[in-house]
Design a protein around this motif. Sequence first.
Motif, PDB file in Angstrom:
ATOM      1  N   ARG A 288      89.582  41.919  24.262  1.00 17.22           N
ATOM      2  CA  ARG A 288      88.750  41.448  25.304  1.00 17.22           C
ATOM      3  C   ARG A 288      89.145  41.781  26.599  1.00 17.22           C
ATOM      4  O   ARG A 288      90.210  41.681  26.879  1.00 17.22           O
ATOM      5  N   ASP A 289      88.219  42.725  27.289  1.00 16.75           N
ATOM      6  CA  ASP A 289      88.699  43.502  28.190  1.00 16.75           C
ATOM      7  C   ASP A 289      87.525  43.390  29.381  1.00 16.75           C
ATOM      8  O   ASP A 289      86.429  43.975  28.977  1.00 16.75           O
ATOM      9  N   GLY A 290      87.727  43.067  30.372  1.00 18.17           N
ATOM     10  CA  GLY A 290      86.743  43.048  31.589  1.00 18.17           C
ATOM     11  C   GLY A 290      86.183  44.396  31.886  1.00 18.17           C
ATOM     12  O   GLY A 290      84.824  44.530  31.976  1.00 18.17           O
ATOM     13  N   SER A 291      86.942  45.500  31.892  1.00 11.95           N
ATOM     14  CA  SER A 291      86.138  47.002  32.234  1.00 11.95           C
ATOM     15  C   SER A 291      85.221  47.473  31.192  1.00 11.95           C
ATOM     16  O   SER A 291      84.330  47.763  31.374  1.00 11.95           O
ATOM     17  N   THR A 292      85.625  47.115  29.731  1.00 15.36           N
ATOM     18  CA  THR A 292      84.885  47.520  28.803  1.00 15.36           C
ATOM     19  C   THR A 292      83.397  46.588  28.787  1.00 15.36           C
ATOM     20  O   THR A 292      82.478  47.225  28.355  1.00 15.36           O
ATOM     21  N   ALA A 293      83.726  45.234  29.025  1.00 18.28           N
ATOM     22  CA  ALA A 293      82.688  44.341  28.895  1.00 18.28           C
ATOM     23  C   ALA A 293      81.645  44.581  29.948  1.00 18.28           C
ATOM     24  O   ALA A 293      80.577  44.846  29.712  1.00 18.28           O
ATOM     25  N   ARG A 294      82.012  45.036  31.187  1.00 16.94           N
ATOM     26  CA  ARG A 294      81.240  45.250  32.325  1.00 16.94           C
ATOM     27  C   ARG A 294      80.440  46.692  31.820  1.00 16.94           C
ATOM     28  O   ARG A 294      79.096  46.902  32.109  1.00 16.94           O
ATOM     29  N   ALA A 295      81.015  47.737  31.109  1.00 16.19           N
ATOM     30  CA  ALA A 295      80.653  48.907  30.750  1.00 16.19           C
ATOM     31  C   ALA A 295      79.413  48.854  29.797  1.00 16.19           C
ATOM     32  O   ALA A 295      78.427  49.186  29.930  1.00 16.19           O
ATOM     33  N   ASP A 296      79.651  47.812  28.734  1.00 21.95           N
ATOM     34  CA  ASP A 296      78.792  47.547  27.792  1.00 21.95           C
ATOM     35  C   ASP A 296      77.403  46.770  28.455  1.00 21.95           C
ATOM     36  O   ASP A 296      76.501  46.864  28.128  1.00 21.95           O
ATOM     37  N   LEU A 297      77.726  46.000  29.384  1.00 23.47           N
ATOM     38  CA  LEU A 297      76.640  45.197  29.947  1.00 23.47           C
ATOM     39  C   LEU A 297      75.681  46.211  30.775  1.00 23.47           C
ATOM     40  O   LEU A 297      74.462  46.255  30.598  1.00 23.47           O
ATOM     41  N   GLU A 298      76.379  47.097  31.439  1.00 25.07           N
ATOM     42  CA  GLU A 298      75.509  48.075  32.099  1.00 25.07           C
ATOM     43  C   GLU A 298      74.717  48.919  31.030  1.00 25.07           C
ATOM     44  O   GLU A 298      73.587  49.512  31.370  1.00 25.07           O
ATOM     45  N   ARG A 299      75.598  49.440  29.949  1.00 27.64           N
ATOM     46  CA  ARG A 299      74.784  49.949  28.885  1.00 27.64           C
ATOM     47  C   ARG A 299      73.396  49.395  28.505  1.00 27.64           C
ATOM     48  O   ARG A 299      72.533  49.770  28.160  1.00 27.64           O
ATOM     49  N   MET A 300      73.554  47.982  28.120  1.00 25.91           N
ATOM     50  CA  MET A 300      72.466  47.206  27.636  1.00 25.91           C
ATOM     51  C   MET A 300      71.281  47.281  28.599  1.00 25.91           C
ATOM     52  O   MET A 300      70.080  47.090  28.394  1.00 25.91           O
ATOM     53  N   LEU A 301      71.817  47.107  30.010  1.00 25.03           N
ATOM     54  CA  LEU A 301      70.809  46.987  31.138  1.00 25.03           C
ATOM     55  C   LEU A 301      69.914  48.259  31.027  1.00 25.03           C
ATOM     56  O   LEU A 301      68.699  48.133  31.218  1.00 25.03           O
ATOM     57  N   THR A 302      70.607  49.079  30.597  1.00 24.47           N
ATOM     58  CA  THR A 302      70.175  50.678  30.873  1.00 24.47           C
ATOM     59  C   THR A 302      68.796  50.566  29.609  1.00 24.47           C
ATOM     60  O   THR A 302      67.848  50.985  29.412  1.00 24.47           O
ATOM     61  N   GLU A 303      69.575  50.013  28.461  1.00 23.08           N
ATOM     62  CA  GLU A 303      68.765  50.019  27.218  1.00 23.08           C
ATOM     63  C   GLU A 303      67.151  49.281  27.376  1.00 23.08           C
ATOM     64  O   GLU A 303      66.244  49.589  26.910  1.00 23.08           O
TER      65      GLU A 303
END
Length: 378
Positions: A288-303
């Motif tokens: 569980r990692d804040g930086s990777t969670a933020r990156a995945d949230l941004e990926r999801m928003l792009t999708e």
Amino acid sequence: MHNERLFPYGHARDADWRTALSAALEMAGPRVRGGTLGFLYVSDRFESDLPEILSAVREQTGVPHWTGCVGIGICATAQEYLDEPALAFMVTDFPETEFHLFAGMEPYQPGKDLTTLPSRPPYFAIVHGDSQTPDLPDLVRDFAGKVSSGFLTGGISSSRANGAQLVDKVVHGGLSGVTFSEEIAIVTRLTQGCSPIGPVHQIAEGKNNVIARLDDRPALDVFYEEVGDILSRDLQRAAGFIFVALPVKNDDRGDYTVRNLIGIDVDRKLLAIGEYVEAGQTLMFCKRDGSTARADLERMLTEISHLADGRRIRGGLYFSCLGRGESLFGPDSAELRVIQEGLGDFPLVGFFANGEISHDKIYGYTGVLTLFLDAPIF
């Protein structure tokens, strides 16, 4: 014209629910009186007041139908209310022939399908669940099979009391919510809050929720090897940082469900996790990692932006895990502000859940975003 197409919504915090509701109604403005279906999320601090809140919001808006639930935390556009008295609502104007509210479903009861619309079968559903319901994962999977898209989104109510849900009245137990016809334009995506730290392993020996061997090696040896020397010596810390990810079968997006590590047996080198397993299943360890969670949230928003394909977002619902929010993304409503930065300023409400629902499964440590668009998807 743009603002007139956005759904009216409001949110506020106050120790007195009447004051909070008054402020939220003022924020929503007069257009709130033209609605047909409202989503209402209320802090568990107000759970005992929920019947009065529902009565007041119905009377003051004239909106006949409401669904929602209580949560320890409430979501709104660029705003988190975590562990404080607050409420948020959004009012839609869908034709009443295109949605149907339901409650109290139980799995495997032929003849008790509460989801059938008068004119056509349901296409999609937004659901709220009760964590005390036995076999809730089976109920979610069963219900997903009753909507033609196969897709549900939603969350399990989170509360220090009884986890109340709303479907035109206060209810408890099972699943409740609203089904929609295919005439309602909806897109949805899920974002993970954990990221894999090693390869996929096969469970060679396991029973109930205890894993004895991974890849024909003692399970605890594999765990120690992947989490590293420091964490393996401090297993209490590891339990809050390292989790097990179970890959979703036949999923071409590499999706997985995250479950807690709940115990080890050092002598017999066993691992216990928060899920039943059997030999032949696969798993990964993840962090569980804040930086990777933020990156995945941004990926999801792009999708999800690509899925929207230029159509205006009228409003949205966000169901995030209690383990996310400030503890994962940082203070000042950072998680919700990432959504606003990625998709713009649109009406958004939801809550921090005790488990998130997407497609036909219950997840943990995820965020599930559902958007209502301005035009049907053909």
